[in-house]
Scaffold this active site. Structure first.
Site, PDB file in Angstrom:
ATOM      1  N   LYS A 190     -15.706  -0.162   0.647  1.00  0.00           N
ATOM      2  CA  LYS A 190     -15.900   0.696  -0.528  1.00  0.00           C
ATOM      3  C   LYS A 190     -17.296   0.542  -1.135  1.00  0.00           C
ATOM      4  CE  LYS A 190     -13.591  -2.492  -3.751  1.00  0.00           C
ATOM      5  NZ  LYS A 190     -14.695  -2.827  -4.658  1.00  0.00           N
ATOM      6  N   THR A 191     -17.832  -0.685  -1.145  1.00  0.00           N
ATOM      7  CA  THR A 191     -19.179  -0.881  -1.722  1.00  0.00           C
ATOM      8  C   THR A 191     -20.210  -0.135  -0.887  1.00  0.00           C
ATOM      9  OG1 THR A 191     -18.477  -3.052  -2.508  1.00  0.00           O
ATOM     10  CG2 THR A 191     -20.827  -2.615  -2.546  1.00  0.00           C
TER      11      THR A 191
ATOM     12  N   ARG B 188      -6.879 -11.195   1.987  1.00  0.00           N
ATOM     13  CA  ARG B 188      -8.131 -11.969   1.870  1.00  0.00           C
ATOM     14  C   ARG B 188      -8.492 -12.582   3.220  1.00  0.00           C
ATOM     15  NH1 ARG B 188      -9.905  -9.226  -1.205  1.00  0.00           N
ATOM     16  NH2 ARG B 188      -7.976  -8.135  -0.908  1.00  0.00           N
TER      17      ARG B 188
ATOM     18  N   GLN C 243      -3.679  -2.666  -4.884  1.00  0.00           N
ATOM     19  CA  GLN C 243      -4.303  -3.889  -5.420  1.00  0.00           C
ATOM     20  C   GLN C 243      -4.375  -3.875  -6.945  1.00  0.00           C
ATOM     21  OE1 GLN C 243      -7.591  -5.743  -3.005  1.00  0.00           O
ATOM     22  NE2 GLN C 243      -7.671  -3.710  -2.092  1.00  0.00           N
TER      23      GLN C 243
ATOM     24  N   ASP D 193     -15.963   1.757  -9.790  1.00  0.00           N
ATOM     25  CA  ASP D 193     -15.380   0.862  -8.788  1.00  0.00           C
ATOM     26  C   ASP D 193     -14.107   0.235  -9.359  1.00  0.00           C
ATOM     27  OD1 ASP D 193     -15.141  -0.633  -6.490  1.00  0.00           O
ATOM     28  OD2 ASP D 193     -16.560  -2.173  -7.125  1.00  0.00           O
ATOM     29  N   GLU D 194     -13.197  -0.203  -8.486  1.00  0.00           N
ATOM     30  CA  GLU D 194     -11.936  -0.861  -8.902  1.00  0.00           C
ATOM     31  C   GLU D 194     -11.212  -0.013  -9.953  1.00  0.00           C
ATOM     32  OE1 GLU D 194     -10.962  -3.255  -7.228  1.00  0.00           O
ATOM     33  OE2 GLU D 194     -12.580  -4.621  -6.667  1.00  0.00           O
TER      34      GLU D 194
END
Length: 666
Positions: A32-33, A604, A251, A220-221
């Site tokens: 995503k970044t 993770r 998430q 973002d997020e």
């Protein structure tokens, strides 16, 4: 070479689309970044946007810094014709709110030099209102006020909608707290979002100004936004709705602090022409890990169907360790596994993480790692700014910036001691209350001269004049120079060595010197004076990015703190009913959020994932039986469960293996 040739097809679609509202559903590890930074470069390089008309908003300073660096680095490449990102706004929600409030403070009834109160200041004010030091009661009130602010509820609205006496009592505390902040010319963290959202709501000209300035906003997020943040986004983007929201409903783990995954559903309702792009290719984990993650999260109802996949190979089976006798045995078993794995695979310590539901679980793992001399790093330690000596110095800076900041006045005037006692401050407080003014202004009043004895008033007047002299310097002289002179003038080094033994005092003084050096550097780099830096200090965690490189150490972290991180090998511990899922969450109907938390833990892991749980666990003074978490079965069939073996035999095998390992490490 095309600007976007490095992206996969869905990433490219997300980066190119800028004609209206866009939701990018970005699964864990799906890049995503990369999409956000490429989109910024595309908007500037291909679409002709000015960098200053683009704002990328995230949740932490660390994420904002990483995004800024990646966007700048990306646009310097040949594919982007070395375009400049100067003026680009990459920031957190709170810093964006601060930027707006600073510019338009008058609309909120604030002077430009308003103070930002941190969590400790807020708790102190609530403690004063409640007339109690009961931490739990203070925490409950602070949390309730915070939730109201995040829902954009005023004290009057909170009181009107209170459903019982308890809620009414908290609403009255909120009202007094709000009045105190206004008297101090101060805001808390929640106000940095709430006030700009309310100002844009009520002032058309202000709304038009910011909408014209910001032509595209990337968030973002997005799944972690609350009602106030969503309203701020709506008001900033207006009818043009030129925004890109990047998030993952799987998430969403911050419901307990006011975040609303419903904001994803709300987007689809509020913006009928919303374009949705799904990023499902995972670049982090093996097929087995993703298969387990998909199986787990399929038990939650879905707003948008999404299935992660990977080209990184099948990978190792997910291991579930045999039930440990108790939490100490669990820690020993996990550390033994970790040592064995590291020896066999020649990995680094930093490739490993031990993740748990609550901070209290860390102690036995720290002990087990120390016993084996394994270096480790604990996430969520004390913030640099929470250290007493740093808070002392900041109190002076806050007072110089804003004479109405009463909490800062009390701390600064009594540290170091200058012959001003509690009785004198109490009299001063009565004068200030009668005059409805700050403690600082009350010192110079005629009432203070008559009600406080001349001998007691003299050191107060001297102190305030001293602060005024420094206030005259802060906007004209370099920040580092002014701060160093201040530290010398108050004799803070001598004070520390009078207070503590030499070793402790030296450590504390070194912290102050590090802070002063940081202020000097930041002042030069950002071309800001001490007044401007003081306003942003409350939003900066100095520890973030202090180390150029992550230390080579095993990471111990809660699942919440591990979000956004990745590790080669993950040990997910305490995977038991009442811990994960947490008992309170189950009782309160928040099982889906707990499942998402487990999902965050599973995703993770890059190459291997090991789960552990206990048969019995110490709780207070007794030992209670434990059951494996329901989430283990939900991971699906491709998970290696332990064979039933005799406990003594398992113990003997473990001891023999560890002895052999130690002999080899010799």
């Amino acid at each position: 070479m095309s600007l976007l040739s490095a992206l996969n097809p869905p990433q490219r679609e997300a980066a190119k689309y800028h004609d209206g509202p866009l939701l990018v559903l970005a699964g864990a590890g799906s890049g995503k970044t990369r999409v956000i930074t490429h989109k910024i470069a595309f908007l500037i390089g291909e679409c002709g946007y000015r960098p200053g008309s683009i704002a990328a908003i995230t949740f932490t300073n660390k994420a904002a810094r990483e995004m800024q660096e990646r966007a700048a680095k990306l646009t310097q490449g040949e594919a982007f014709n070395k375009i400049s990102t100067k003026g680009l706004i990459v920031t957190t929600f709170h810093s964006m709110g601060l930027r707006m409030l600073r510019e338009d403070a008058a609309f909120a009834g604030l002077k430009p030099a308003f103070s930002i109160l941190d969590a400790a200041d807020a708790a102190g004010i609530v403690s004063e209102i409640l007339k109690t030091t009961d931490r739990q009661e203070i925490r409950r009130a602070v949390s309730r006020i915070s939730l109201w602010k995040n829902e954009l509820q005023s004290p009057a609205a909170a009181l009107a909608s209170a459903e019982d006496d308890n809620a009414r009592a908290y609403a009255k505390i909120y009202d007094r707290y709000d009045a105190t902040l206004r008297a101090y010319q101060a805001v808390d963290f929640d106000d940095l979002i709430r006030l700009p959202a309310e100002l844009l709501d009520t002032h058309f000209d202000l709304r038009e100004k910011w909408q014209n300035r910001l032509r595209h906003i990337l968030v973002d997020e997005y799944q972690d936004t609350n009602a106030a943040q969503y309203r701020l986004l709506q008001k900033l983007t207006g009818v043009r709705a030129a925004f890109t929201a990047v998030g993952d409903d799987d998430q969403a783990i911050y419901g307990w602090r006011g975040a609303s995954a419903d904001n994803l559903r709300q987007l689809a309702n509020d913006y009928p022409h919303l374009r949705v792009v799904k990023l499902e290719q995972n670049y982090r984990s093996t097929v087995r890990i993703l298969k387990a993650a998909n199986s787990l999260i399929a038990n939650n109802p879905k707003l948008f169907e999404k299935r992660l996949w990977s080209e990184l190979g099948v990978g190792d089976p997910i291991q579930v360790l045999p039930a440990a006798r108790d939490d100490e045995h669990e820690a020993e078993s996990v550390v033994m596994r970790l040592l064995s794995h590291k020896f066999q695979h020649r990995t680094r310590w930093r490739d490993y993480a031990i993740l748990y539901r609550g901070n209290y679980q860390a102690r036995v793992f720290e002990q087990a790692l120390r016993n084996e001399k394994v270096p480790y790093q604990l996430s969520g330690g004390q913030s640099f700014f929470d250290k007493t000596e740093i808070k002392d110095v900041i109190a002076y800076l806050r007072l110089i910036a804003n004479g109405d900041d009463d909490p800062a006045f009390i701390r600064a005037v009594t540290t170091p001691k200058r012959g001003i006692g509690a009785a004198t401050l109490e009299k001063l407080g009565q004068v200030a209350a009668t005059l409805r003014t700050s403690l600082f202004d009350a010192v110079f009043s005629a009432a203070a001269a008559t009600q406080i004895g001349e001998r007691q008033l003299a050191p107060l007047t001297e102190f305030c004049n001293f602060i005024n002299r420094f206030e005259a310097r802060v906007t004209r002289e370099p920040a580092g120079e002014v701060l160093n002179d201040l530290l010398q003038a108050i004799g803070y080094e001598t004070y520390l060595f009078d207070q503590d033994d030499e070793r402790a005092a030296q450590t504390r003084w070194n912290n102050v010197l590090e802070f002063a050096a940081w202020i000097a550097k930041k002042g030069e780099e950002d071309e800001k004076n001490l007044l401007q830096l003081t306003q942003t200090i409350a939003l900066i965690t100095l520890l973030e990015g202090r180390e150029e490189e992550e230390p080579d150490a095993v990471r111990l972290s809660t699942l919440h703190a591990a979000k956004g991180l990745e590790f080669g090998h993950v040990f997910l511990v305490g995977v038991e009913e009442n811990i994960l899922p947490h008992r309170d969450a189950v009782d309160e109907g928040r099982l889906e959020e707990e499942r998402r938390l487990m999902y965050v833990g599973v995703t993770r892991a890059q190459r291997s994932l090991t789960l552990s749980h206990c048969a019995r666990r110490k709780r207070a003074r007794e030992t209670v039986g434990c059951d494996p978490s329901r989430f283990i079965d939900e991971l699906g069939d491709d998970v290696r469960q332990p064979a039933k073996t005799d406990d003594a035999e398992t113990k003997a095998q473990g001891s023999n293996r560890l002895a052999a390992l130690k002999a080899m490490l010799g």
